[in-house]
Design an enzyme around this catalytic site. Sequence first.
Site, short mmCIF file in Angstrom:
data_model
loop_
_atom_site.label_atom_id
_atom_site.label_comp_id
_atom_site.label_asym_id
_atom_site.label_seq_id
_atom_site.Cartn_x
_atom_site.Cartn_y
_atom_site.Cartn_z
N TYR A 142 1.54 5.41 -0.51
CA TYR A 142 0.91 6.80 0.10
C TYR A 142 1.18 7.78 -0.39
CZ TYR A 142 0.52 9.69 4.65
OH TYR A 142 0.63 10.26 5.33
N GLN B 205 -4.42 2.29 14.79
CA GLN B 205 -3.09 2.78 14.41
C GLN B 205 -1.67 4.07 15.43
OE1 GLN B 205 -4.17 4.42 10.89
NE2 GLN B 205 -2.11 4.73 10.05
N THR C 200 -8.17 -5.78 3.70
CA THR C 200 -8.86 -4.68 2.88
C THR C 200 -10.00 -5.74 1.81
OG1 THR C 200 -6.37 -4.59 3.37
CG2 THR C 200 -6.62 -3.55 1.58
N ASP D 44 0.88 -1.29 -0.24
CA ASP D 44 0.26 -0.10 -0.10
C ASP D 44 0.72 1.19 0.14
OD1 ASP D 44 -2.06 1.73 -0.03
OD2 ASP D 44 -2.78 1.52 2.15
N GLU E 68 -8.75 4.54 -1.89
CA GLU E 68 -7.80 4.35 -2.92
C GLU E 68 -8.15 2.96 -4.03
OE1 GLU E 68 -4.56 2.68 -0.84
OE2 GLU E 68 -5.38 2.83 1.63
N ARG F 286 -7.98 3.62 13.49
CA ARG F 286 -7.52 4.81 14.12
C ARG F 286 -6.67 4.87 15.12
NH1 ARG F 286 -6.43 5.46 8.50
NH2 ARG F 286 -8.15 6.44 7.78
N ASP G 93 -8.72 0.60 2.00
CA ASP G 93 -8.00 0.08 2.66
C ASP G 93 -8.46 0.45 4.51
OD1 ASP G 93 -5.74 -0.27 4.78
OD2 ASP G 93 -4.78 1.34 3.91
N GLU H 29 -11.00 3.85 3.83
CA GLU H 29 -10.10 5.06 2.84
C GLU H 29 -9.28 4.60 1.48
OE1 GLU H 29 -5.39 4.12 3.92
OE2 GLU H 29 -5.78 5.80 5.89
N GLU I 268 -10.16 12.23 8.06
CA GLU I 268 -9.78 14.18 7.15
C GLU I 268 -10.78 14.61 7.71
OE1 GLU I 268 -7.60 13.17 3.34
OE2 GLU I 268 -7.19 11.21 4.57
N THR J 17 -4.40 6.66 -0.06
CA THR J 17 -5.72 7.56 -0.10
C THR J 17 -5.56 8.37 -0.56
OG1 THR J 17 -5.85 6.44 2.36
CG2 THR J 17 -7.04 8.28 1.52
N LYS K 16 -4.71 -2.07 10.70
CA LYS K 16 -4.89 -1.70 8.47
C LYS K 16 -4.95 -3.99 8.12
CE LYS K 16 -3.52 2.12 7.60
NZ LYS K 16 -4.80 2.89 6.91
N HIS L 264 -3.86 13.66 0.99
CA HIS L 264 -3.86 12.78 1.88
C HIS L 264 -2.89 13.30 3.18
CE1 HIS L 264 -5.26 9.58 4.79
NE2 HIS L 264 -3.74 9.20 4.00
MN MN Z 1 -4.01 3.09 2.69
#
Ligand code: MN
Length: 450
Positions: free
Chosen positions: A143, A255, A272, A141, A216, A252, A248, A214, A389, A375, A268, A148
């Site tokens: 970024y 995380q 997925t 994955d 993606e 939070r 994804d 997320e 976000e 994301t 995570k 984001h």
């Molecule tokens: Mn991700």
Amino acid sequence: MSDVDEVDETHDPARRSFVESANDPDTEFPIQNLPLGIFSTSRDPVPRIGVAIGDQIFDLKRARSLELLPSSLPSFVFEQTTLNALFGQGRSTLRRLRRCVADLLDRETSADITKRRAADLFAPIDQCTMYRPTDVGNYTDFYAGIYHARAAGALLTPENPLPQNYKWIPIAYHGRASSVQVGRGAIKRPLGQRPPSEPGRAPEFGPCERLDFELEMGFYHSGGNGIGHPIPIGEAGREILGFSLLNDWSARDIQRWEMFPLGPFLSKSFATFVSPWVVTSDALIPFRVAAMERPDGDPRPLGYLLDEADQAAGGIDVDLEVYLSTEQMRSGAAPAVRILTSNARYLYWTPAQMIAHHTVNGCNLEAGDLIGTGTISGPSPQELSSMLELTAAGAKPVGLPNCERRSFLQDGDEITFKGRCSRGGFASVGFGSCTGRISGAAPIVTKEAV
Ligand code: MN
């Protein structure tokens, strides 16, 4: 990009299929799309390769057994229950298959047998079971969505919102392949350690309280570079076979507590989701755009990440949408509400740059591997592509039409991603959908409790 990445007769907007639903201007699957997926029917429960056309699936295994596909295409790939073997054949095989399937489904060029045997060759999509498109050996994955990275960074690591390496390296982590699923089902709220309520105290343990999605895109490469053989940037885009939607799912709170210093782990790896249809790179040729323009002052990428053709057409223009439906909305028969939109062109790094970077150390990609873009948020407040976000980490909840509010996701919430490409002079193509509904965390049954 290579010289073969050109619009051809398969993109001709005038083409029509004898499958009438494929000619509806609102369909996601016109004859110009022809995405690949793995499906089964109640009559034939063995998973096999199909192509979406209008509201039907065209069965490639059957088509092969009726000798409708050219003998130059290797037979065994159509006997598989995943797309791995077909993907291992590479882009030129996919392109030959695309041309052939387009001719078979075209109103003008179709063989009579395709229509006569329609009951064997087609199944209504809404009556089919869809599977994970590939057996995912490896999942990476990235970024690469800079809006984001900035927005999430400002919330998670305010002292250093955009890491110093961001404009030099397409940042990524190795994700968990075993929990990649086709997005059509339930997603169980994960348990885990949540950050201590104040410094110095013990962490809390229990169901995630900040469950998030997320938005993606995922993509698939033909692989086969072999250990020790980097894929040069000039070739890196050529063997990207197709794209799908990717969720994804992210916990939070888990995380925030676990991610230093090695990055996300249990926050995570619980799930997925990918959409069941892989829209081929060939179908997307009309929708390529320039790579995101780097503002003045941003560094020029290092040579191994820089290719003129990739800069000119390595981006992709896909309109993306996220819908939310709550249990209360469904009980009142209210439709899902669109909570945000975005576009795949907001990626700071192109998919080809991700491939070139991924393999520059000699890492081998394999057919069926899944790569996530990261994301994809956009520059405006309506384009923030996770609840983290969109709600400023829960500080500004989203208001729904029935007066409910959401900061993070609650049990019963259902999240659906949609994607669509449109451009004047071309048929619009869609990605289908990627959907998941949250169910409550299962309690841990300990020996003492039994
Ligand atoms: Mn991700």
